[in-house]
Design a protein around this motif. Structure first.
Motif, PDB file in Angstrom:
ATOM      1  N   GLY A 257       0.799  -1.225   0.000  1.00 42.80           N
ATOM      2  CA  GLY A 257       0.000   0.000   0.000  1.00 42.80           C
ATOM      3  C   GLY A 257       0.830   1.273   0.000  1.00 42.80           C
ATOM      4  O   GLY A 257       0.334   2.343  -0.370  1.00 42.80           O
TER       5      GLY A 257
ATOM      6  N   ASN B 150      -8.292   5.685   0.228  1.00 44.03           N
ATOM      7  CA  ASN B 150      -7.566   4.509   0.701  1.00 44.03           C
ATOM      8  C   ASN B 150      -6.413   4.171  -0.238  1.00 44.03           C
ATOM      9  O   ASN B 150      -5.310   3.821   0.204  1.00 44.03           O
ATOM     10  CB  ASN B 150      -8.516   3.318   0.799  1.00 44.03           C
ATOM     11  N   ALA B 151      -6.659   4.287  -1.547  1.00 47.45           N
ATOM     12  CA  ALA B 151      -5.619   3.993  -2.530  1.00 47.45           C
ATOM     13  C   ALA B 151      -4.453   4.977  -2.431  1.00 47.45           C
ATOM     14  O   ALA B 151      -3.295   4.620  -2.657  1.00 47.45           O
ATOM     15  CB  ALA B 151      -6.218   4.012  -3.938  1.00 47.45           C
ATOM     16  N   LEU B 152      -4.758   6.225  -2.084  1.00 50.01           N
ATOM     17  CA  LEU B 152      -3.734   7.278  -2.018  1.00 50.01           C
ATOM     18  C   LEU B 152      -3.053   7.371  -0.657  1.00 50.01           C
ATOM     19  O   LEU B 152      -2.057   8.079  -0.502  1.00 50.01           O
ATOM     20  CB  LEU B 152      -4.366   8.631  -2.343  1.00 50.01           C
TER      21      LEU B 152
ATOM     22  N   GLY C  23      -1.347   1.970  -5.054  1.00 52.13           N
ATOM     23  CA  GLY C  23      -2.706   2.231  -4.599  1.00 52.13           C
ATOM     24  C   GLY C  23      -3.694   1.490  -5.482  1.00 52.13           C
ATOM     25  O   GLY C  23      -3.635   1.599  -6.711  1.00 52.13           O
TER      26      GLY C  23
ATOM     27  N   LEU D  54      -1.088   3.874  -9.287  1.00 53.46           N
ATOM     28  CA  LEU D  54      -2.509   3.712  -8.985  1.00 53.46           C
ATOM     29  C   LEU D  54      -3.123   2.758 -10.003  1.00 53.46           C
ATOM     30  O   LEU D  54      -2.937   2.927 -11.213  1.00 53.46           O
ATOM     31  CB  LEU D  54      -3.242   5.048  -9.048  1.00 53.46           C
TER      32      LEU D  54
END
Length: 293
Positions: free
Chosen positions: A72, A141-143, A76, A150
């Motif tokens: 993580g 959440n991805a960032l 992302g 991404l």
């Protein structure tokens, strides 16, 4: 960077992804386009280790995703905005992710602000979120780990036009700062404005890969007339291949001079004659991805 080589996946005895190869460079947004069921999600699942390919290889940041320590912080991922615990608040969901990644709690509030979830929204349970709010939370959440890459599957689903415009700006900024974005969609208009390259998949196979200009090269002109039927007859008489669009205009595989001459010879009054641009790309998309009868 993202790289796939010969990816193949069979489900139920059928190849849902077949010999898929591509490369996404840092500083770019790659739009992964295709109709529903074309193999987009399966390809993305293989990239992040959620599905094992039957053949081929894939790498993110020059390595297998499974070998990335604390992934993580580097990659992302948003593959399903609905896959979030419904009983937690938006802020709680991000706090848990942050602590698992070793990210300071302060980053959570920064991301909530960035994605447009205010204090009231952050306190609500995820079950109360609209799809658009879940997409924003999923993107946060991805960032969260400040990644370099991404990988986003249909992130604009549920967003209103303002939200889609906001998302495009955010992804463009991410890429302009050196990040790699791989963005899937079944809707051409969602990614056309932001993508540097377009990758089109149909029936599990890559059918086109290039910039918008490269894909449009040779796709002809868009023409419209006061009488569509007369225009169609004139183009047919001149031996020009044309595809009729819903608004009764035509995309013609020829240059503007040839189309204009055909209209003149047929006594047709034109109201529009120009490079096909977006209409040409849409036509190309459907030509490449349509399922044979």
């Amino acid at each position: 960077m993202i790289e796939a080589t010969g990816l193949t996946k069979r489900l139920g005895g059928r190849a849902v992804v077949s010999d898929v190869s591509f490369r996404c460079e840092p500083g770019t947004v790659t739009g992964f386009l295709g109709p529903n069921g074309a193999g987009k999600t399966t390809t993305m699942r293989m990239l992040v280790g959620l599905s094992t390919p039957d053949a081929g290889t894939c790498a993110v940041l020059d390595r297998d995703y499974h070998t990335i320590a604390n992934p993580g912080r580097h990659v992302g991922v948003l593959l399903d905005a609905a896959a979030q615990h419904p009983g937690r608040s938006g802020r709680e969901a991000l706090i848990i992710s942050a602590r698992l990644m070793g990210v300071p709690d302060a980053r959570v509030d920064e991301l909530l602000t960035l994605v447009g979830l205010d204090t009231s929204a952050a306190k609500k349970r995820v079950r109360q979120y609209s799809l658009g709010m879940r997409q924003r939370l999923g993107l946060a959440n991805a960032l969260l780990g400040d990644p370099q890459v991404l990988i986003l599957d249909e992130p604009a689903n549920g967003l209103d036009p303002e939200g889609i415009r906001w998302m495009r700006g955010l992804l463009r900024d991410f890429a302009d700062r050196g990040g790699t974005v791989f963005l899937s969609s079944h809707l051409l208009s969602e990614v056309e404005a932001v993508a540097d390259r377009l990758l089109i998949i149909g029936q599990g196979k890559i059918v086109a890969d290039g910039t918008r200009d490269e894909l449009l090269a040779g796709t002809g002109v868009l023409v419209k007339a006061t009488d569509p039927r007369e225009l169609e007859n004139a183009l047919h008489s001149a031996g020009l291949a044309a595809q009729r669009l819903d608004d009764e205009s035509y995309v013609v595989d020829a240059d503007a001079e040839a189309v204009g001459r055909a209209a003149l010879n047929g006594g047709v009054v034109l109201t529009h004659l120009a490079p096909s641009e977006g209409a040409g790309l849409e036509t190309l998309f459907f030509q490449l991805t349509e399922t044979p009868a």
